[in-house]
Design a protein around this motif. Structure first.
Motif, PDB file in Angstrom:
ATOM      1  N   GLY A  69      -8.565 -15.090   6.946  1.00  0.00           N
ATOM      2  CA  GLY A  69      -9.346 -13.866   7.068  1.00  0.00           C
ATOM      3  C   GLY A  69      -9.310 -13.084   5.770  1.00  0.00           C
ATOM      4  N   SER A  70     -10.346 -12.274   5.542  1.00  0.00           N
ATOM      5  CA  SER A  70     -10.385 -11.463   4.325  1.00  0.00           C
ATOM      6  C   SER A  70      -9.467 -10.258   4.423  1.00  0.00           C
ATOM      7  N   ASN A  71      -9.225  -9.774   5.649  1.00  0.00           N
ATOM      8  CA  ASN A  71      -8.331  -8.646   5.880  1.00  0.00           C
ATOM      9  C   ASN A  71      -7.240  -9.097   6.842  1.00  0.00           C
ATOM     10  N   ALA A  72      -5.985  -9.035   6.393  1.00  0.00           N
ATOM     11  CA  ALA A  72      -4.889  -9.580   7.181  1.00  0.00           C
ATOM     12  C   ALA A  72      -4.725  -8.862   8.507  1.00  0.00           C
ATOM     13  N   ALA A  73      -4.748  -7.538   8.482  1.00  0.00           N
ATOM     14  CA  ALA A  73      -4.529  -6.772   9.712  1.00  0.00           C
ATOM     15  C   ALA A  73      -5.654  -6.995  10.710  1.00  0.00           C
ATOM     16  N   GLU A  74      -6.891  -6.962  10.241  1.00  0.00           N
ATOM     17  CA  GLU A  74      -8.038  -7.161  11.128  1.00  0.00           C
ATOM     18  C   GLU A  74      -8.017  -8.553  11.742  1.00  0.00           C
ATOM     19  N   ALA A  75      -7.710  -9.578  10.918  1.00  0.00           N
ATOM     20  CA  ALA A  75      -7.661 -10.942  11.434  1.00  0.00           C
ATOM     21  C   ALA A  75      -6.527 -11.117  12.439  1.00  0.00           C
ATOM     22  N   ALA A  76      -5.365 -10.515  12.158  1.00  0.00           N
ATOM     23  CA  ALA A  76      -4.226 -10.638  13.072  1.00  0.00           C
ATOM     24  C   ALA A  76      -4.519  -9.994  14.420  1.00  0.00           C
ATOM     25  N   MET A  77      -5.105  -8.801  14.415  1.00  0.00           N
ATOM     26  CA  MET A  77      -5.392  -8.130  15.680  1.00  0.00           C
ATOM     27  C   MET A  77      -6.538  -8.797  16.431  1.00  0.00           C
ATOM     28  N   SER A  78      -7.501  -9.335  15.700  1.00  0.00           N
ATOM     29  CA  SER A  78      -8.572 -10.074  16.368  1.00  0.00           C
ATOM     30  C   SER A  78      -8.002 -11.289  17.096  1.00  0.00           C
ATOM     31  N   TYR A  79      -7.088 -11.981  16.454  1.00  0.00           N
ATOM     32  CA  TYR A  79      -6.458 -13.125  17.098  1.00  0.00           C
ATOM     33  C   TYR A  79      -5.597 -12.664  18.274  1.00  0.00           C
ATOM     34  N   ALA A  80      -4.931 -11.514  18.116  1.00  0.00           N
ATOM     35  CA  ALA A  80      -4.101 -10.990  19.205  1.00  0.00           C
ATOM     36  C   ALA A  80      -4.937 -10.687  20.438  1.00  0.00           C
ATOM     37  N   HIS A  81      -6.116 -10.116  20.242  1.00  0.00           N
ATOM     38  CA  HIS A  81      -6.977  -9.825  21.388  1.00  0.00           C
ATOM     39  C   HIS A  81      -7.493 -11.114  22.020  1.00  0.00           C
ATOM     40  N   GLN A  82      -7.790 -12.117  21.203  1.00  0.00           N
ATOM     41  CA  GLN A  82      -8.256 -13.393  21.761  1.00  0.00           C
ATOM     42  C   GLN A  82      -7.187 -14.048  22.627  1.00  0.00           C
ATOM     43  N   ARG A  83      -5.921 -13.920  22.226  1.00  0.00           N
ATOM     44  CA  ARG A  83      -4.832 -14.559  22.957  1.00  0.00           C
ATOM     45  C   ARG A  83      -4.201 -13.652  24.012  1.00  0.00           C
ATOM     46  N   ASN A  84      -4.816 -12.509  24.284  1.00  0.00           N
ATOM     47  CA  ASN A  84      -4.314 -11.595  25.308  1.00  0.00           C
ATOM     48  C   ASN A  84      -2.881 -11.152  25.014  1.00  0.00           C
ATOM     49  N   VAL A  85      -2.604 -10.825  23.753  1.00  0.00           N
ATOM     50  CA  VAL A  85      -1.281 -10.361  23.345  1.00  0.00           C
ATOM     51  C   VAL A  85      -1.094  -8.918  23.790  1.00  0.00           C
ATOM     52  N   THR A  86       0.094  -8.599  24.296  1.00  0.00           N
ATOM     53  CA  THR A  86       0.376  -7.245  24.762  1.00  0.00           C
ATOM     54  C   THR A  86       1.226  -6.444  23.783  1.00  0.00           C
ATOM     55  N   ARG A  87       2.016  -7.126  22.933  1.00  0.00           N
ATOM     56  CA  ARG A  87       2.890  -6.432  21.987  1.00  0.00           C
ATOM     57  C   ARG A  87       2.859  -7.142  20.647  1.00  0.00           C
ATOM     58  N   VAL A  88       2.758  -6.354  19.573  1.00  0.00           N
ATOM     59  CA  VAL A  88       2.734  -6.884  18.218  1.00  0.00           C
ATOM     60  C   VAL A  88       3.950  -6.344  17.471  1.00  0.00           C
ATOM     61  N   VAL A  89       4.652  -7.238  16.780  1.00  0.00           N
ATOM     62  CA  VAL A  89       5.840  -6.875  16.016  1.00  0.00           C
ATOM     63  C   VAL A  89       5.524  -7.006  14.538  1.00  0.00           C
ATOM     64  N   ILE A  90       5.733  -5.920  13.762  1.00  0.00           N
ATOM     65  CA  ILE A  90       5.536  -5.951  12.318  1.00  0.00           C
ATOM     66  C   ILE A  90       6.718  -5.262  11.656  1.00  0.00           C
ATOM     67  N   GLY A  91       6.811  -5.404  10.348  1.00  0.00           N
ATOM     68  CA  GLY A  91       7.905  -4.794   9.602  1.00  0.00           C
ATOM     69  C   GLY A  91       7.526  -3.431   9.048  1.00  0.00           C
TER      70      GLY A  91
END
Length: 895
Positions: free
Chosen positions: A323-345
């Motif tokens: 993805g061109s934007n890391a955060a946007e790509a990560a959250m888009s994938y999270a929504h596709q996989r029905n993720v409920t919690r995201v862990v970042i540093g």
């Protein structure tokens, strides 16, 4: 509303899991909070109990540490000899995995699961040895302390201030069929320490003052009990699912952790594992490959691979996305996989950078929607060390860019002074902006900002009154400076982003193009060797590696060519392990990392097809996650093509077998009938002749019958032999210049008996040339055609033989045999020349005569075909041609 019936998909999955578990060995872990609680003692006691019940129990390795009561439990049990390894000047003894696999006991004891094997062993860790034993169907007893659990490594370090280096993935604990907690209160363990039952006195005193403090032991005991409770709870949930008990959570939790090259990502992964475990949730480790990732150093790529590998060992699903934007790509994938919690540093950069660009944390929160975001701290010391190590490598490249940024401002000033002076300020501003764009295209965002600042300073100093000072007489010029700096920054940022996106798109295009190029060539490959040759060539070109594909079973190279990889005994051993276990191994992996090449199994829908080995010029290039995925994609494509080639070969073999079977059946069907009929007649006639009182006329008739049927039988056998000679290519044609009239006359003479009562019409012009032919074979062709005409036409019907010389388009003679019979059924014009084929109006025969005719004519270089006569005339015509090659001999008539 549920009807109470079980889900068939779940039932099917349960059956599959049970089949896999039935084939695997059972793992029992004796789990404790610290050394000295009695894990090895309890394991040996349990093993002796199993041995007393008649079970085959063998001790693979057991560490007694000099304790008499523990060593006494070894008596009466079989102990495998240890494997000796020479390491520098020391001889080490290790668990002998190969001996254990060959011995194959019912139960094997392997102490200290977290032990690190000596260099040169098949696996780096003992827990990997245990996994191979379980896959081989061997039950294992083993021991483990809580501080060696990978997900608890950081927690243990915070409590005890001791960083444990030997760890075991949590997936091993999840795989255990039974975890037996060996619990001992802290006071009793300390008493055992003082009595010397754990360590010798000197070591015991040091241990009590450091790791074995009472508070540490209490905390470790709680961790062990909590971890075991989690495992018991998981078993309870599994039991509920199996028995259709109501589900605890209506919607399952799913955790996603964002992985980066940062040294703190390892801690985030472990924290995500603990969070997912507490929630009884699946979890995913995601690395986003952006255009900027293409400029990462080898060390950064190595860290990403290590972090993803750590996540896999802890039981996560490791995923790399683009993805061109890391955060946007990560959250888009999270929504596709029905993720409920995201862990970042937590952000570790200076606060002022957030003024220029939103932080990864801010972008994640902005795109999170209804997903909860958990922020964890990292290891600052590890981050500092990584920065110190990376700084020398990045300094030269950065300095060159910044020097060029300042230099472009100077060059722009000189150009503007030479062409525009101080009268055309707008043109001067454009020159400065052009220089900034050029810097951003080549060197990136930082140098381009320096170029922007330097350009504004030079513009003020040389072109804005008062000249040659940094003072500004007209405040309106401040707006010009601000706009100039802002436009320069925006252009620089956009140019840098476009360049990064172009690089990323180019890299993805190259990967796709390389896969497409190989798949296009593989689509036209027919044989397995051709497929493998194409695969080796493309993989070698893309990865700059020497490649070999090993055959299933024997592990011999399928194709040896060019710069293919030659394997020594050590590399063959690695390839053999990959084939047996179906897992990747070799350089850059956890299994057999000392190998020169990396090896992965080639799998397809029907199972394993072989092993792919690759030795890159720079082995570090295959450690990068995207390169590893690219190699796996090549392997999957090659495996599919290999399976297709094998299926094609099997289909061809099956087709030949079917044709052979059909030929055999037709041969038996035809020959059995045609042989049985004349043999029965000959047998009957011969048995009648044995009678004494037979009239002379009857005797003569029977003798003629025997002669006729014997001749018929002789023709059948001769036809079979002729067909065999034709198909085997053993038919030898001896051409001589012959007059065709003589061959026709000889053939008519041979079939005179069959043609009695029929009118034979011959049309052989006097000017027929001599023809190069084998008179015996062409005579046989005419005989077969005449007999065929007599068989398929009514009695007294005429048969004609005609010949014509043809000079265009080829110099040849065409011979025609025509009859007045029913003709040939539509669609059978070609089939009547096939072996054992008989027309519907056939009157016996093996169906070989016309087949022999086609073979003889083809051997002469001609062709034969059949067609029906006109409707008025009726009947069939058989034509064959004989080519006239060369010059006939000059025959002079003698006076």
């Amino acid at each position: 509303m549920s009807d109470g019936r079980p889900d068939p998909d779940l039932l099917l999955q349960r059956v599959r899991d049970e089949e896999i578990r039935a084939r695997s060995g059972k793992l029992t872990i004796f789990f404790g909070a610290a050394p000295g609680v009695g894990k090895t003692y309890a394991m040996l006691e349990a093993a002796r109990a199993e041995h007393g019940q008649g079970r085959d129990v063998v001790i693979g390795i057991a560490e007694t540490h000099g304790r008499y009561d523990t060593a006494a439990l070894l008596l009466g049990l079989e102990i495998l000899p240890r494997r000796k390894i020479a390491h520098r000047t020391v001889n080490l003894e290790e668990f002998d995995l190969d001996l254990a696999l060959s011995r194959r006991p019912g139960l094997l004891l392997v102490d200290e699961l977290a032990h690190t094997n000596a260099e040169g062993s098949r696996h780096a860790k003992r827990w990997q040895d245990v996994v191979e034993l379980l896959d081989a169907g061997i039950d294992v007893f083993t021991t483990l302390n809580v501080q060696h659990v990978e997900s608890l490594k950081d927690v243990v370090a915070q409590i005890t201030h001791v960083l444990v280096k030997e760890t075991v993935p949590d997936s091993i604990l999840d795989r255990a069929d039974d975890i037996r907690v060996i619990d001992l209160p802290a006071d009793e363990l300390l008493e055992r320490m003082r009595e010397g039952k754990v360590y010798v006195p000197d070591q015991a005193r040091r241990a009590v003052s450091n790791f074995f403090r009472k508070g540490n032991l209490i905390a470790l005991r709680e961790l062990a009990l909590r971890r075991t409770a989690e495992r018991v709870d998981a078993q309870m949930q599994h039991y509920k699912r199996e028995h259709g008990i109501e589900r605890v959570w209506p919607v399952g939790e799913r955790v996603l952790v964002c992985v980066s090259p940062s040294p703190t990502s390892a801690r985030l992964v472990r924290g995500a594992r603990r969070l997912a475990s507490s929630l009884h949730a699946d979890w995913i480790a995601v690395y986003v490959e952006t255009p900027a990732s293409l400029r990462q150093s080898t060390e950064d790529n190595r860290r990403v691979a290590a972090n993803l590998q750590l996540a896999q060992q802890l039981g996560a699903e490791a995923v790399t996305i683009s993805g061109s934007n890391a955060a946007e790509a990560a959250m888009s994938y999270a929504h596709q996989r029905n993720v409920t919690r995201v862990v970042i540093g937590k952000p570790t950069h200076a606060r002022w950078r957030d003024r220029l660009k939103a932080s990864f944390l801010d972008e994640i929160v902005r795109h999170s929607g209804d997903v909860d975001v958990y922020v964890m701290s990292g290891d600052e010391s590890a981050m500092r060390r990584a920065r110190e190590e990376a700084q020398p490598a990045r300094a030269p490249r950065g300095m060159a860019g910044y020097v060029m940024g300042a230099g472009v401002a100077v060059v722009s000033t000189l150009i503007s002074w030479a062409f525009f002076r101080r009268e055309q300020l707008p043109d001067t501003v454009m020159v400065y902006l052009l220089g900034i764009v050029l810097v951003s295209m080549r060197y990136g965002y930082g140098p381009s900002l320096l170029a922007a600042v330097a350009s504004v300073v030079c513009f003020d100093f040389f072109f804005i009154p008062p000249y040659l000072t940094f003072a500004v007489g007209d405040l309106s010029h401040l707006v010009t400076f601000a706009v100039m700096f802002l436009v320069a920054g925006i252009i620089s940022r956009l140019t840098t982003r476009v360049r990064e996106q172009a690089q990323g798109a180019g890299e993805r295009e190259r990967r796709t193009a390389s896969l497409y190029a190989m798949s296009r060539e593989l689509a036209t490959a027919k044989t397995l060797e051709h497929v493998v040759s194409i695969g080796q060539r493309h993989i070698g070109d893309v990865f700059g590696a020497r490649v070999v594909v090993l055959r299933a079973g024997s592990l011999a190279p399928i194709v040896r060519e060019g710069a293919s990889l030659e394997l020594d005994d050590k590399e063959k051993g690695v390839a053999s392990w990959v084939w047996q276990n179906g897992q990747m191994a070799g350089a850059g992996t956890d299994t057999l990392p000392s190998a020169r090449g990396v090896y992965l199994p080639l799998r397809a829908s029907r199972g394993k097809l072989g092993v792919l080995g690759a030795l890159a010029t720079t082995p570090e290039s295959l450690i990068e996650p995207q390169r590893r995925q690219h190699l796996e994609a090549f392997g999957a494509q090659l495996a599919a093509a290999m399976e297709r080639a094998e299926l094609a070969e099997e289909a061809q073999h099956a087709r030949l077998q079917i044709e052979s079977e059909q030929l055999r059946n037709a041969l038996l069907s035809s020959v059995s009938h045609d042989l049985r009929t004349p043999l029965a007649v000959v047998t009957g006639a011969a048995s009648t002749l044995l009678e004494r009182n037979i009239a002379e006329g009857t005797r003569r008739e029977l003798t003629e019958t025997i002669l006729h049927e014997s001749d018929r039988l002789n023709r059948l056998v001769r036809n079979l032999l002729d067909v065999t000679r034709v198909e085997a290519g053993a038919l030898r044609v001896k051409k001589e210049w012959q007059p065709l009239e003589e061959v026709v006359g000889a053939a008519l003479h041979r079939v005179d008996a069959a043609l009695q009562g029929r009118e034979i019409i011959t049309d052989l012009p006097d000017d027929l040339p001599l023809v190069p032919l084998d008179s015996v074979l062409i005579e046989q062709v005419l005989v077969n055609l005449l007999e065929n005409a007599a068989k398929y036409t009514p009695a007294h019907a005429s048969i004609s033989i005609a010949a014509r010389a043809q000079h265009k388009p080829e110099n040849q003679v065409q011979v025609t045999v025509a009859d007045r019979g029913p003709g040939i059924a539509p669609g059978e014009e070609e089939r009547i020349f096939e072996k054992f084929y008989r027309a519907q109006e056939g009157r016996g025969g093996a169906g070989l005569g016309l087949t022999i005719c086609r073979g003889i004519v083809a051997a002469h270089g001609g062709r034969i075909w059949a067609e029906n006569r006109s409707t008025d005339e009726g009947g069939a015509m058989f034509h064959f041609t004989l080519p006239i090659e060369g010059e006939p001999p000059n025959l002079e008539l003698q006076p």
